[in-house]
Enzyme design. Structure first.
Site, PDB file in Angstrom:
ATOM      1  CG  HIS A   1      -1.612  -8.709  -0.038  1.00 32.99           C
ATOM      2  ND1 HIS A   1      -1.111  -7.442  -0.005  1.00 32.99           N
ATOM      3  CD2 HIS A   1      -2.957  -8.555  -0.152  1.00 32.99           C
ATOM      4  CE1 HIS A   1      -2.114  -6.568  -0.086  1.00 32.99           C
ATOM      5  NE2 HIS A   1      -3.234  -7.222  -0.179  1.00 32.99           N
TER       6      HIS A   1
ATOM      7  CG  PHE B   1     -20.984   1.066  -5.216  1.00 30.87           C
ATOM      8  CD1 PHE B   1     -20.864   2.022  -6.215  1.00 30.87           C
ATOM      9  CD2 PHE B   1     -22.107   0.259  -5.213  1.00 30.87           C
ATOM     10  CE1 PHE B   1     -21.836   2.165  -7.185  1.00 30.87           C
ATOM     11  CE2 PHE B   1     -23.089   0.390  -6.183  1.00 30.87           C
ATOM     12  CZ  PHE B   1     -22.954   1.345  -7.176  1.00 30.87           C
TER      13      PHE B   1
ATOM     14  NE  ARG C   1     -12.007  -3.012  -4.060  1.00 31.89           N
ATOM     15  CZ  ARG C   1     -10.736  -3.207  -3.716  1.00 31.89           C
ATOM     16  NH1 ARG C   1      -9.992  -2.189  -3.380  1.00 31.89           N
ATOM     17  NH2 ARG C   1     -10.213  -4.418  -3.726  1.00 31.89           N
TER      18      ARG C   1
ATOM     19  N   PRO D   1     -15.605  -4.103   3.334  1.00 35.17           N
ATOM     20  CG  PRO D   1     -15.766  -3.541   5.607  1.00 35.17           C
ATOM     21  CD  PRO D   1     -14.761  -3.749   4.496  1.00 35.17           C
ATOM     22  CG  LEU D   2     -18.117   0.323   4.402  1.00 30.66           C
ATOM     23  CD1 LEU D   2     -17.374   1.541   4.939  1.00 30.66           C
ATOM     24  CD2 LEU D   2     -19.605   0.402   4.740  1.00 30.66           C
TER      25      LEU D   2
ATOM     26  CE1 TYR E   1      -3.164  -2.963   0.413  1.00 25.54           C
ATOM     27  CE2 TYR E   1      -3.379  -2.455   2.739  1.00 25.54           C
ATOM     28  CZ  TYR E   1      -3.710  -3.232   1.645  1.00 25.54           C
ATOM     29  OH  TYR E   1      -4.588  -4.278   1.798  1.00 25.54           O
TER      30      TYR E   1
HETATM   31  N1  NAP Z   1      -6.444  -8.271   1.366  1.00 21.20           N
HETATM   32  C1  NAP Z   1      -6.721  -7.543   0.312  1.00 21.20           C
HETATM   33  O1  NAP Z   1      -6.467  -7.928  -0.825  1.00 21.20           O
HETATM   34  C2  NAP Z   1      -7.375  -6.200   0.506  1.00 21.20           C
HETATM   35  C3  NAP Z   1      -7.922  -5.512  -0.593  1.00 21.20           C
HETATM   36  C4  NAP Z   1      -8.536  -4.277  -0.346  1.00 21.20           C
HETATM   37  C5  NAP Z   1      -8.574  -3.764   0.931  1.00 21.20           C
HETATM   38  N2  NAP Z   1      -8.012  -4.442   1.967  1.00 21.20           N
HETATM   39  C6  NAP Z   1      -8.015  -3.896   3.335  1.00 21.20           C
HETATM   40  O2  NAP Z   1      -9.371  -3.672   3.742  1.00 21.20           O
HETATM   41  C7  NAP Z   1      -9.523  -2.335   4.176  1.00 21.20           C
HETATM   42  C8  NAP Z   1     -10.937  -1.860   3.895  1.00 21.20           C
HETATM   43  O3  NAP Z   1     -11.267  -2.005   2.549  1.00 21.20           O
HETATM   44  P1  NAP Z   1     -11.394  -0.779   1.546  1.00 21.20           P
HETATM   45  O4  NAP Z   1     -10.769   0.424   2.161  1.00 21.20           O
HETATM   46  O5  NAP Z   1     -10.909  -1.280   0.240  1.00 21.20           O
HETATM   47  O6  NAP Z   1     -12.948  -0.607   1.330  1.00 21.20           O
HETATM   48  P2  NAP Z   1     -14.224  -0.224   2.229  1.00 21.20           P
HETATM   49  O7  NAP Z   1     -13.876  -0.269   3.654  1.00 21.20           O
HETATM   50  O8  NAP Z   1     -15.280  -1.085   1.699  1.00 21.20           O
HETATM   51  O9  NAP Z   1     -14.505   1.275   1.750  1.00 21.20           O
HETATM   52  C9  NAP Z   1     -13.584   2.301   1.907  1.00 21.20           C
HETATM   53  C10 NAP Z   1     -14.070   3.491   1.120  1.00 21.20           C
HETATM   54  O10 NAP Z   1     -15.343   3.885   1.600  1.00 21.20           O
HETATM   55  C11 NAP Z   1     -15.336   5.225   2.045  1.00 21.20           C
HETATM   56  N3  NAP Z   1     -16.126   5.258   3.272  1.00 21.20           N
HETATM   57  C12 NAP Z   1     -15.868   4.595   4.426  1.00 21.20           C
HETATM   58  N4  NAP Z   1     -16.848   4.782   5.319  1.00 21.20           N
HETATM   59  C13 NAP Z   1     -17.756   5.582   4.720  1.00 21.20           C
HETATM   60  C14 NAP Z   1     -18.979   6.132   5.126  1.00 21.20           C
HETATM   61  N5  NAP Z   1     -19.484   5.892   6.342  1.00 21.20           N
HETATM   62  N6  NAP Z   1     -19.656   6.944   4.256  1.00 21.20           N
HETATM   63  C15 NAP Z   1     -19.155   7.202   3.032  1.00 21.20           C
HETATM   64  N7  NAP Z   1     -17.991   6.706   2.581  1.00 21.20           N
HETATM   65  C16 NAP Z   1     -17.296   5.898   3.422  1.00 21.20           C
HETATM   66  C17 NAP Z   1     -13.894   5.576   2.261  1.00 21.20           C
HETATM   67  O11 NAP Z   1     -13.694   6.943   1.990  1.00 21.20           O
HETATM   68  P3  NAP Z   1     -13.022   7.965   3.037  1.00 21.20           P
HETATM   69  O12 NAP Z   1     -11.660   7.428   3.346  1.00 21.20           O
HETATM   70  O13 NAP Z   1     -12.998   9.209   2.292  1.00 21.20           O
HETATM   71  O14 NAP Z   1     -13.929   7.963   4.232  1.00 21.20           O
HETATM   72  C18 NAP Z   1     -13.181   4.711   1.229  1.00 21.20           C
HETATM   73  O15 NAP Z   1     -13.123   5.337  -0.012  1.00 21.20           O
HETATM   74  C19 NAP Z   1      -8.433  -1.585   3.414  1.00 21.20           C
HETATM   75  O16 NAP Z   1      -8.139  -0.345   4.037  1.00 21.20           O
HETATM   76  C20 NAP Z   1      -7.294  -2.570   3.463  1.00 21.20           C
HETATM   77  O17 NAP Z   1      -6.625  -2.463   4.715  1.00 21.20           O
HETATM   78  C21 NAP Z   1      -7.429  -5.661   1.766  1.00 21.20           C
END
Ligand code: NAP
Length: 328
Positions: free
Chosen positions: A125, A211, A209, A206-207, A56
């Site tokens: 990973h 959406f 990304r 869980p969100l 990252y």
């Molecule tokens: N193992 C893997 O291959 C893998 C792949 C992807 C991710 N991950 C891990 O999982 C973590 C979480 O996944 P993710 O960050 O991809 O996706 P996510 O948690 O599904 O969504 C994150 C996105 O949603 C926005 N967001 C969060 N809460 C919100 C809310 N209450 N209202 C509106 N927008 C909101 C964030 O924007 P803002 O920051 O602007 O709030 C960000 O753009 C990552 O940080 C990473 O550590 C692992």
């Protein structure tokens, strides 16, 4: 916040962790100061698991997390990952390595960047199809023996890889995408194997990304380097179809006096006590909203209604443009 066990007899961690990836890359502009405030607030509110990876940034996300936890290490369950190797000159070029020597050197580099003497949970990973997973996990097991790592995890590993890995060492966690629009693990054997083997699930994105919060109304708003531009789910017709599903979920959220984001998180946590979700945000206000989801109770009727409006396999488009790197 409530604690959950990560895997049978595994470590106890708060049911929501904090995904730190978006603080450094993939989802628009960075703001390190606000990101560090967000990490501090998360720890104040009871979050224990912070999730990062060497790729990252690349690398700078681990450094950011390392800076944020100075003086706070005791309350942190620190998770990082190795195995997606990014070219130092052109980070868009990537390889996968589970080579034992590489595992050892990647761990040293992560410890240095995180500025800690051990990693609580170290994940592979992505599975390296050129290196037998037994060899990779053997190298991870040596890190445990050396006290550099406490627990071992896998990310996006297939059922077969999970079972093979578990013959070498206890696997504490499987980190996989799991949300209302990413439910492949429920039917492809990953969840089955994890549950049979007592492996905890860490649900990433869980969100969806961002959406599933309903806040993203157009893919045109993403910056040129935003990862989501590459995801088929966020493109063209798929985007529009998926938006209709999210809007239906939003209506249920309104009836329950919560936000769509909170409902999406509560849905993940309701899938089992063996799940910890790691929503990502780089903002304090959003973090607080997300953590408040742990107070939402979804009844069987709520879950059925959510499933009715957003059915299993209801999402349009694959989650990655190239799906050959997941479930392998
Ligand atoms: N193992 C893997 O291959 C893998 C792949 C992807 C991710 N991950 C891990 O999982 C973590 C979480 O996944 P993710 O960050 O991809 O996706 P996510 O948690 O599904 O969504 C994150 C996105 O949603 C926005 N967001 C969060 N809460 C919100 C809310 N209450 N209202 C509106 N927008 C909101 C964030 O924007 P803002 O920051 O602007 O709030 C960000 O753009 C990552 O940080 C990473 O550590 C692992």
């Amino acid at each position: 916040m409530m604690l959950r066990s990560l895997g049978t007899n595994g470590p106890r961690v708060a049911e929501l962790g904090l995904g730190c990836m978006g603080m450094s890359e993939f989802y628009g502009v960075r703001d390190d100061a606000e990101s560090i405030r967000t990490i501090h607030r998360a720890l104040e509110l009871g979050v224990t698991m912070l999730d990062t990876a060497d790729m990252y940034g690349p690398f700078i996300n681990e450094e950011l997390v390392g800076r944020a936890i100075v003086g706070k290490r005791e309350g942190v369950f620190l998770a990082t990952k190795f195995g997606i190797v990014r070219d130092a000159v052109d980070p868009s070029q990537r390889g996968i390595s589970g080579d034992p020597q590489y595992v050892a050197s990647a761990c040293e580099a992560s410890l240095r960047r995180l500025n800690v003497d051990h990693i609580d949970l170290y994940y592979q990973h992505r599975v390296d199809t050129k290196t037998p997973i037994e060899e990779t996990v053997g190298a991870m097991a040596r890190l445990v023996e050396q006290g550099k790592v406490r627990y071992i995890g896998l990310s996006e590993a297939s059922e077969t890889s999970i079972r093979r890995a578990a013959t070498v060492h206890t696997i504490t966690a499987l980190q996989n995408e799991w949300s209302l629009w990413s439910r492949n693990l429920e039917s492809n054997g990953q969840l089955l194997a994890a549950r049979e083997l007592g492996i905890g699930i860490v649900a990433y994105s869980p969100l969806g990304r961002g959406f599933l919060t309903g806040a993203i109304r157009s893919s045109k708003d993403f910056s040129a380097d935003d990862f989501r531009r590459t995801s088929p789910r966020f493109s063209g017709e798929n985007f529009e179809k998926n938006l209709r599903l999210v809007d239906a979920v939003r209506e249920i959220a309104q009836q329950k006096n919560c936000t769509a984001a909170q409902l999406a998180l509560a849905w993940v946590l309701a899938q089992g006590d063996d799940i910890v979700a790691i929503p990502g945000t780089k903002r304090v206000s959003t973090l607080e909203e997300n953590i408040a989801s742990t107070n939402i109770h979804l009844s069987a009727a709520d879950l059925a209604e959510i499933e009715r409006v957003f059915p299993l396999d209801g999402a349009s488009g694959a989650r990655y443009a190239d799906m050959s790197f997941v479930n392998r």
